[in-house]
Design an enzyme around this catalytic site. Sequence first.
Site, PDB file in Angstrom:
ATOM      1  N   ASP A 161       6.221   1.115   6.452  1.00 23.44           N
ATOM      2  CA  ASP A 161       4.879   0.977   6.309  1.00 23.44           C
ATOM      3  C   ASP A 161       4.203   1.827   5.382  1.00 23.44           C
ATOM      4  O   ASP A 161       3.557   2.816   5.990  1.00 23.44           O
ATOM      5  CB  ASP A 161       4.023   0.828   7.794  1.00 23.44           C
ATOM      6  CG  ASP A 161       2.661   0.370   7.759  1.00 23.44           C
ATOM      7  OD1 ASP A 161       2.157  -0.046   6.795  1.00 23.44           O
ATOM      8  OD2 ASP A 161       2.291   0.600   8.794  1.00 23.44           O
ATOM      9  N   HIS A 211       4.284   2.471  12.659  1.00 21.97           N
ATOM     10  CA  HIS A 211       3.569   3.571  13.222  1.00 21.97           C
ATOM     11  C   HIS A 211       4.436   4.571  13.988  1.00 21.97           C
ATOM     12  O   HIS A 211       3.924   5.217  15.202  1.00 21.97           O
ATOM     13  CB  HIS A 211       2.326   2.941  13.819  1.00 21.97           C
ATOM     14  CG  HIS A 211       1.309   2.475  12.829  1.00 21.97           C
ATOM     15  ND1 HIS A 211      -0.037   2.587  12.792  1.00 21.97           N
ATOM     16  CD2 HIS A 211       1.739   1.843  11.578  1.00 21.97           C
ATOM     17  CE1 HIS A 211      -0.347   1.871  11.832  1.00 21.97           C
ATOM     18  NE2 HIS A 211       0.524   1.444  11.142  1.00 21.97           N
ATOM     19  N   ASP A 226       3.026  -6.385   3.598  1.00 25.16           N
ATOM     20  CA  ASP A 226       3.345  -5.431   4.388  1.00 25.16           C
ATOM     21  C   ASP A 226       4.244  -5.535   5.518  1.00 25.16           C
ATOM     22  O   ASP A 226       4.594  -6.711   5.708  1.00 25.16           O
ATOM     23  CB  ASP A 226       1.785  -5.268   5.018  1.00 25.16           C
ATOM     24  CG  ASP A 226       1.260  -3.873   5.584  1.00 25.16           C
ATOM     25  OD1 ASP A 226       2.190  -2.922   5.752  1.00 25.16           O
ATOM     26  OD2 ASP A 226       0.094  -3.436   5.473  1.00 25.16           O
ATOM     27  N   HIS A 236       0.790  -1.135  -0.043  1.00 20.10           N
ATOM     28  CA  HIS A 236      -0.130  -0.142  -0.173  1.00 20.10           C
ATOM     29  C   HIS A 236       0.742   1.242  -0.173  1.00 20.10           C
ATOM     30  O   HIS A 236       1.834   1.435   0.620  1.00 20.10           O
ATOM     31  CB  HIS A 236      -1.066  -0.215   1.153  1.00 20.10           C
ATOM     32  CG  HIS A 236      -0.733   0.061   2.468  1.00 20.10           C
ATOM     33  ND1 HIS A 236      -0.310   1.259   3.090  1.00 20.10           N
ATOM     34  CD2 HIS A 236      -0.345  -1.003   3.572  1.00 20.10           C
ATOM     35  CE1 HIS A 236       0.056   1.063   4.270  1.00 20.10           C
ATOM     36  NE2 HIS A 236       0.106  -0.299   4.549  1.00 20.10           N
ATOM     37  N   GLU A 279      -4.916   2.318   3.062  1.00 19.76           N
ATOM     38  CA  GLU A 279      -4.842   0.983   3.742  1.00 19.76           C
ATOM     39  C   GLU A 279      -4.831   1.271   5.150  1.00 19.76           C
ATOM     40  O   GLU A 279      -5.614   0.688   5.919  1.00 19.76           O
ATOM     41  CB  GLU A 279      -3.771   0.147   3.592  1.00 19.76           C
ATOM     42  CG  GLU A 279      -3.621  -1.178   4.262  1.00 19.76           C
ATOM     43  CD  GLU A 279      -3.198  -1.141   5.724  1.00 19.76           C
ATOM     44  OE1 GLU A 279      -3.195  -2.301   6.329  1.00 19.76           O
ATOM     45  OE2 GLU A 279      -2.589  -0.186   6.238  1.00 19.76           O
ATOM     46  N   GLU A 280      -4.183   2.527   5.654  1.00 14.15           N
ATOM     47  CA  GLU A 280      -4.017   2.961   7.026  1.00 14.15           C
ATOM     48  C   GLU A 280      -5.484   3.414   7.576  1.00 14.15           C
ATOM     49  O   GLU A 280      -5.658   3.122   8.837  1.00 14.15           O
ATOM     50  CB  GLU A 280      -3.132   3.970   7.125  1.00 14.15           C
ATOM     51  CG  GLU A 280      -1.475   3.281   6.746  1.00 14.15           C
ATOM     52  CD  GLU A 280      -1.064   2.306   7.792  1.00 14.15           C
ATOM     53  OE1 GLU A 280      -1.889   1.935   8.761  1.00 14.15           O
ATOM     54  OE2 GLU A 280      -0.002   1.672   7.743  1.00 14.15           O
TER      55      GLU A 280
END
Length: 362
Positions: free
Chosen positions: A183, A326, A238, A68, A215-216
């Site tokens: 990510d 993250h 991922d 993504h 995606e997030e």
Amino acid sequence: MSKLDDTLMMLKDLTDAKGIAGNEREPRQVMEKYISPYADKIEYDNLGSLIAEKVGDANGPKIMVAGHLDEVGFMISKIDDRGFLSFQTVGGWWSQVMLAQRVSIVTRKGETITGVIGSKPPHILTPEARKKAADVKDMFIDIGASSKEEAMEWGVLPGDMVVPYFEFSVMNNEKLLLAKAWDNRIGCAIAIDVLKGLKDELHPNIVYGVGNVQEEVGLRGAKTSTVKVKPDIGFAVDVGIAGDTPGITAKESTSKMGAGPQIVLYDASMVSHKGLRNFVVDTAEENSIPYQFETIPGGGTDAGSMHISLNGVPSLSIGIATRYIHSHAGILHRDDYENTVKLIIEVIKKIDSETVNKLIFD
Ligand SMILES: [Zn+2]
């Protein structure tokens, strides 16, 4: 830093690109630049997911390999009279990793403004406040503007995206790479390298290297791209959790950087397709490619959307064990990335229509 090889240059370009959910133009352009030499055709869904097609056998099954494009970040919601910016988190953030971090605001013109997430110095905090994690709703971004008018003169507007700032770095152990947005630009890199690795290979199928949007915020772009591609088999690539840092118990995660691709058995969005999972594990064994199993009950990947699209798409999520996801910077191991590419290529070389029909009911 010593000179970067071609692969590291690509990883730097991908991770430097700025793009939160709904703002994926820059990472999409970078991915397109790197994947188009190996694709027969580039298409998009209407939300901006990139779909690169490579035909091995036009009558064979369709295999979708998706990363993504979006990264976690923020969106400006308001500018106050003194020029400070209120923001909305976009993607899952833990407040403790946000304070005093440098960010880039991208204006409508595409210019970048430097900012920092403001914080109070400890000197003026009460003893109780020092013990507590700060609340996201009390945070703001400081771009050094003296008024709302000045911030707007610089081109800053509500709705502008804010992305973490971090410099791509090869660590002292050259296998370890430190960057923002692993990510999921690493998933995009894997999709690129899978098509690259199949360049002069025969494969009995059609392969799609995909960069999904959004995606997030809930695996959204994967819904639209899957309908566009209509795959017979789906892989989401991922980041996964690396459990090899102090304080993480074996119960929370046993995954290690450098120990191979993570075969995700179960996560909050999907039970991995058993037939496909067994096929991938057998392929890893046959080719002596290391792998590890992982379960992520508190997270999902785009495979969560892919597998329940259309009439159902047998899907598997493959992870790269990454530390500190993250946040502003994560660490991953180059071998895991390269072994994931190798594993997916070996799988694609084997998957024909007969294999697909067999593994569906395995
Ligand atoms: Zn994520």
